[in-house]
Design an enzyme around this catalytic site. Sequence first.
Site, PDB file in Angstrom:
ATOM      1  N   GLU A 175      54.333  47.017   5.871  1.00  0.00           N
ATOM      2  CA  GLU A 175      54.795  48.009   4.879  1.00  0.00           C
ATOM      3  C   GLU A 175      54.778  49.435   5.425  1.00  0.00           C
ATOM      4  OE1 GLU A 175      52.570  47.522   1.232  1.00  0.00           O
ATOM      5  OE2 GLU A 175      53.523  45.611   0.792  1.00  0.00           O
ATOM      6  N   GLU A 294      54.135  38.318   1.144  1.00  0.00           N
ATOM      7  CA  GLU A 294      53.253  38.722   0.043  1.00  0.00           C
ATOM      8  C   GLU A 294      54.028  38.499  -1.243  1.00  0.00           C
ATOM      9  OE1 GLU A 294      51.092  42.461   0.095  1.00  0.00           O
ATOM     10  OE2 GLU A 294      51.093  42.462   2.291  1.00  0.00           O
TER      11      GLU A 294
HETATM   12  O1  AHR Z   1      47.886  42.519  -1.065  1.00  0.00           O
HETATM   13  C1  AHR Z   1      47.442  43.810  -1.355  1.00  0.00           C
HETATM   14  C2  AHR Z   1      48.249  44.892  -0.647  1.00  0.00           C
HETATM   15  O2  AHR Z   1      49.551  44.897  -1.150  1.00  0.00           O
HETATM   16  C3  AHR Z   1      48.447  44.698   0.835  1.00  0.00           C
HETATM   17  O3  AHR Z   1      47.398  45.201   1.585  1.00  0.00           O
HETATM   18  C4  AHR Z   1      49.692  45.495   1.099  1.00  0.00           C
HETATM   19  O4  AHR Z   1      50.422  45.012   2.180  1.00  0.00           O
HETATM   20  C5  AHR Z   1      50.450  45.430  -0.213  1.00  0.00           C
HETATM   21  O5  AHR Z   1      50.852  46.682  -0.619  1.00  0.00           O
END
Ligand code: AHR
Length: 505
Positions: A175, A294
Amino acid sequence: MMSNKARFVFDKDYVISKIDNRIYGSFVENLGRCVYGGLYDPEDPTADSDGFRQDVIDAVNELNVPMIRLPGGNFVATYVWEDGVGPRDTRPRKPDLAWKCIETNQIGTNEYMDWLNKVGAEAMMTVNVGTRGILDALNLLDYCNRESGTYYSDLRVSHGYKKPHRIKTWAIGNELDGVWQVGQQTPFEYARVARETAKAMKRQDGSIQVVAAGSAGQEYPTFGEWEQTLIQEAHPFIDYLSLHQYYLNVEQDTANFLAKTLAFDDYIKSIGSLIDYMKVKNKSKNDIHISLDEWNVWYHTRKDDMASIRDRGEDWPIAPKLLEEPYNFEDALVAGAMLIALLRNSDRVKIAAYAQLVNVLAPIMTDKNGQLWKNTIFYPIYYTSKYGRGTAIQGVIESPKYDSRDFTDVPLLDAVAVLNEDETELTVFAINKSLKERLDIQCDFRSFGQLDMIQHIALENSDVYAVNTLADPKRVLPTEKERAKEAGQLSLEPLSWNMLRYRIK
Ligand code: AHR
């Protein structure tokens, strides 16, 4: 109870793709109590000889997780991997700026690999290109993957790990478009870093595959431009493009919340189109697949956690409670629907990771003294991971539709099917999104011939806000339903996630 009528058709010929089992992957970050107090707690009565909680290992094994992304996440932005290897008593404590905590470095690369062996998962290792860079990534790769004979591979051997870890999948940062990120980059800056890091890593170890970081989400300012610039610059060196998606329901609007998975489908499809366009534009032969590394629901704790991090002052805790979402019943429906969408897009999505695995945004929750319970989202993940392996089959679905706050024409029925490896079973995953009405479905299995239903598992609850807790861990549990006598008929309760297994005669 009123009922609606729907129809689905599944045919052997409607193949989406062979499913890559890595779509049942997960994510573990040095964040809150995910690692310390979750995976690892040498004081816990269930701890094994390495200090890892056996109850957690058992629960992770139930989920059968093929790949785990680690050690972050945002954590990776200031992570120095060398701090987490070698004798434990000399490992430095360092501030982790992502979550404003102290990292003790008691769990690092080698311990992670030990733990992954215990749960039978391979690693997706993320390197820090925000505040470190190409050389650091190369050193970590050499430490992990080379047999011996170089400084870093010999260092690993000297740390007691004679055999290389041979990690195949490497992620270039996380990110980096995010304003919250230490070392945030512009689309072009990241594209160059990703290209040069991937190029150098592949030159050092030709067996690896590389995941390049996409935007933090569709809502961020450089979304689209980020992905396009990245592929433009780094096309030949990228194997996977990473996408992230969390859904929120701050408005407490169930119908709209459930409709959001339509946007999840669109998100994947639009990035797929961008990838195709760039392939044509760059006259490239390289197929980039999607790593949706994610995905989940995340909003119950978000505001308070972010405020507590911001307002913590000079208090830098070690492994505090953070992002511990008490997932409710409707969250489990959304998680189930996201899994259906992943299967429906399994031609594009070859890796995915529900974020995260233990305590932090997690299906598995722990407390001290060997206490463990399962959040509601555990169940759709468990069943989809167990029976959703093989070939994904597209459904032709006729369903009544509804409109919600942000969406129009949302089908009440969402479904996908999976033909198992030896082609003896067809499993349908289906959701009825109606708040009040049952869905009577006419099922047409065409060329599958005659089928017998062998199992109907359903996740149903009269309270969308019902949660499982340590004190009451069984409020939301799947139930075994009476099997439909005829495979051609099916009835789904309002607001239910369902798994229907059919034997192919
Ligand atoms: O999963 C929690 C956070 O969410 C992670 O560290 C990040 O990559 C995302 O913003």
